[in-house]
Design a protein around this motif. Structure first.
Motif, PDB file in Angstrom:
ATOM      1  N   TYR A 168       0.881  -1.174   0.000  1.00 19.64           N
ATOM      2  CA  TYR A 168       0.000   0.000   0.000  1.00 19.64           C
ATOM      3  C   TYR A 168       0.912   1.215   0.000  1.00 19.64           C
ATOM      4  O   TYR A 168       1.986   1.198   0.628  1.00 19.64           O
ATOM      5  CB  TYR A 168      -0.881   0.006   1.247  1.00 19.64           C
ATOM      6  CG  TYR A 168      -1.867  -1.150   1.309  1.00 19.64           C
ATOM      7  CD1 TYR A 168      -2.892  -1.260   0.388  1.00 19.64           C
ATOM      8  CD2 TYR A 168      -1.766  -2.125   2.297  1.00 19.64           C
ATOM      9  CE1 TYR A 168      -3.791  -2.329   0.437  1.00 19.64           C
ATOM     10  CE2 TYR A 168      -2.658  -3.197   2.348  1.00 19.64           C
ATOM     11  CZ  TYR A 168      -3.670  -3.286   1.408  1.00 19.64           C
ATOM     12  OH  TYR A 168      -4.548  -4.333   1.455  1.00 19.64           O
ATOM     13  N   ALA A 169       0.487   2.288  -0.703  1.00 21.29           N
ATOM     14  CA  ALA A 169       1.359   3.461  -0.832  1.00 21.29           C
ATOM     15  C   ALA A 169       1.696   4.058   0.532  1.00 21.29           C
ATOM     16  O   ALA A 169       0.855   4.111   1.425  1.00 21.29           O
ATOM     17  CB  ALA A 169       0.661   4.501  -1.695  1.00 21.29           C
ATOM     18  N   ARG A 170       2.963   4.478   0.667  1.00 19.23           N
ATOM     19  CA  ARG A 170       3.375   5.182   1.888  1.00 19.23           C
ATOM     20  C   ARG A 170       3.108   6.673   1.705  1.00 19.23           C
ATOM     21  O   ARG A 170       2.811   7.124   0.600  1.00 19.23           O
ATOM     22  CB  ARG A 170       4.870   4.981   2.114  1.00 19.23           C
ATOM     23  CG  ARG A 170       5.261   3.534   2.315  1.00 19.23           C
ATOM     24  CD  ARG A 170       6.782   3.427   2.365  1.00 19.23           C
ATOM     25  NE  ARG A 170       7.204   2.046   2.439  1.00 19.23           N
ATOM     26  CZ  ARG A 170       8.254   1.537   1.805  1.00 19.23           C
ATOM     27  NH1 ARG A 170       9.022   2.310   1.034  1.00 19.23           N
ATOM     28  NH2 ARG A 170       8.580   0.268   1.918  1.00 19.23           N
ATOM     29  N   ALA A 171       3.292   7.431   2.789  1.00 10.73           N
ATOM     30  CA  ALA A 171       3.110   8.887   2.697  1.00 10.73           C
ATOM     31  C   ALA A 171       4.014   9.429   1.592  1.00 10.73           C
ATOM     32  O   ALA A 171       5.180   9.055   1.484  1.00 10.73           O
ATOM     33  CB  ALA A 171       3.476   9.526   4.033  1.00 10.73           C
ATOM     34  N   GLY A 172       3.451  10.283   0.733  1.00 13.15           N
ATOM     35  CA  GLY A 172       4.241  10.882  -0.345  1.00 13.15           C
ATOM     36  C   GLY A 172       4.219  10.078  -1.631  1.00 13.15           C
ATOM     37  O   GLY A 172       4.665  10.560  -2.674  1.00 13.15           O
ATOM     38  N   GLU A 173       3.713   8.834  -1.574  1.00 12.68           N
ATOM     39  CA  GLU A 173       3.622   8.012  -2.783  1.00 12.68           C
ATOM     40  C   GLU A 173       2.203   8.092  -3.348  1.00 12.68           C
ATOM     41  O   GLU A 173       1.244   8.311  -2.612  1.00 12.68           O
ATOM     42  CB  GLU A 173       3.948   6.548  -2.473  1.00 12.68           C
ATOM     43  CG  GLU A 173       5.417   6.305  -2.162  1.00 12.68           C
ATOM     44  CD  GLU A 173       5.729   4.822  -1.969  1.00 12.68           C
ATOM     45  OE1 GLU A 173       6.808   4.407  -2.406  1.00 12.68           O
ATOM     46  OE2 GLU A 173       4.903   4.100  -1.364  1.00 12.68           O
TER      47      GLU A 173
END
Ligand SMILES: Cc1cc2nc3c(=O)[nH]c(=O)nc-3n(C[C@H](O)[C@H](O)[C@H](O)COP(=O)(O)OP(=O)(O)OC[C@H]3O[C@@H](n4cnc5c(N)ncnc54)[C@H](O)[C@@H]3O)c2cc1C
Length: 403
Positions: free
Chosen positions: A135-140
């Motif tokens: 799952y996308a991390r912060a900023g992705e």
């Protein structure tokens, strides 16, 4: 206002992944990217054959008729199931029309992969592996992000993935990333496979099995004047396949009864003994079913979702059913007005597939009884001629979910 195209990434263009790719690439508002670790030349499984169940052909005819026609044209029909002892005594002969609406097919793996991949080759990145997925991390840019690596160790990142389809088989990276590695249940049986570049239709043609105690041979002719041969024998539950058995003398001994081999089995055993170096070895195993994550972003199909034992030839067959039902639901979601509700579509796929796959996997496990240590193939096979067993086969081969 134009709708944003949904980005769908399919990891693995084996059986399920290729069928999904072919169906999804025709959707408006969907961008389909496929990653395939193998190159077009180098598939390890390509050296064997398989039988595809009548239920897969029925599902394809309903949901992907063009592919059903191609597959039927390039394969041989699977119309009967015969069981004998390796000495020659017949135990069962079942014409499949008694339990199915249509025949299954017999085909080489190489041909099956070629037929499935040909129409989708433009959207497949061959020789590219999904190396990490999250799952996308912060900023992705999410919801899902995937990192790839190719044969030259070049890396890349694909982000903004709305739907990730794990069609990457039994050792699925996608499944491991989101659910952890599944704990396999070993069955205590070794199974090996071989594709012989020789056909003797006078001896071996349609699907047959031959037992010497629990040691089983299975064979059928496939297109290209070849014969697919598989053998199995019990092994201790927690052990690897011993090297001591991987030689001609030991293998011959496993299948030879006191009265000697029938002509059919002499042909098969000679072929095995002359080709020991080309045999693919495996252990029968299965693992629990997982279809989709709770966010409705990840869909597992085929062996990634439900690694099952191959006793009834249902692994690839169920992968085809999976892809057909998943296509049906995703097509509906993309055809509906407004944004395609992928999460709702995934929930419906799971609802349609879970009971069916649990039944197919359980039935395959139960049908393995005659291959276990100490089994008596005569009484075990007679049980397979009972009305109860036939009713279950009819359910397996006929009850493809139509909506
Ligand atoms: C001995 C034996 C006999 C069998 N006989 C039959 C039979 O007769 N009939 C039948 O229906 N089934 C049979 N099966 C089962 C069948 O082989 C599988 O169930 C079927 O291939 C599953 O299809 P799939 O699409 O899930 O995966 P696969 O067809 O295995 O495809 C997975 C694909 O993903 C790719 N991949 C894997 N990891 C990555 C990654 N990280 N990145 C990119 N790509 C990746 C692989 O290269 C592959 O192309 C048998 C299995 C065994 C072991």
């Amino acid at each position: 206002m134009t709708r944003r195209r949904k980005r769908i990434v399919i990891v693995g263009t084996g059986v399920a992944g290729s069928i999904m790719a072919d169906g999804l690439r025709k959707l408006e508002n969907a961008e389909v990217i496929c990653l395939e670790r193998a190159t077009t030349e180098d598939h390890a499984e390509a050296g064997t054959g398989l039988n595809v169940g009548p239920n897969a052909i029925k599902a394809l005819t309903l949901y992907h008729p063009e592919l059903a026609r191609t597959l039927l044209a390039e394969s041989l029909p699977w119309e009967s199931w015969r069981i004998e002892l390796t000495g020659g005594r017949e135990l069962m002969h079942l014409p499949l029309r008694e339990v199915a609406d249509n025949p299954g097919v017999r085909i080489r793996w190489a041909m099956l992969y070629q037929l499935l991949r040909q129409p989708v080759r433009d959207c497949v990145r061959f020789g590219v592996e999904a190396a990490a997925v999250r799952y996308a991390r912060a900023g992705e840019t999410g919801p899902i992000v995937l990192e790839t690596v190719d044969r030259d160790a070049r890396t890349d990142k694909i982000d903004g993935i709305d739907l990730l389809v794990g069609g990457d088989g039994r050792y699925s990276k996608v499944r491991q990333a989101f659910w952890g590695a599944p704990k396999p249940t070993m069955i205590g049986v070794c199974i090996f496979r071989l594709l012989l570049n020789e056909a003797r239709p006078d001896l071996v043609d349609d699907y047959g099995q031959w037992f010497n105690g629990p040691n089983r041979l299975l064979a059928f002719r496939v297109p290209g004047d070849s014969t697919y041969i598989s053998g199995s024998f019990p092994i201790p539950l927690d052990s690897d396949v011993s090297d001591d058995i991987k030689n001609a003398d030991s293998l011959r001994q496993l299948y030879t009864p006191p009265e000697g081999l029938s002509a059919k089995c002499a042909f098969l055993v000679d072929a095995i003994c002359n080709n020991v170096a080309h045999i693919h070895w495996a252990r029968l195993q299965e693992a629990p079913v997982e279809f989709c994550d709770r966010h409705g972003r990840i869909l597992l199909l085929g062996d990634a979702a439900h690694p099952m034992v191959p006793t009834l030839g249902q692994g690839g067959t169920q992968a085809i059913e999976d892809a057909c039902i998943a296509l049906d639901e995703l097509r509906r979601a993309f055809a509906a007005p407004g944004e395609a509700d992928i999460a709702a579509a995934l929930r419906r796929i799971e609802a349609r597939r879970l009971p069916r796959v649990q039944f197919a996997a359980g039935f395959s496990r139960d049908a393995t009884d005659t291959m276990l240590a100490g089994a008596d193939p005569v009484t075990g096979t007679l049980a397979k001629t009972s009305p109860e067993f036939r009713a279950k086969l009819a359910r397996l081969y006929r009850d493809v979910s139509a909506a």
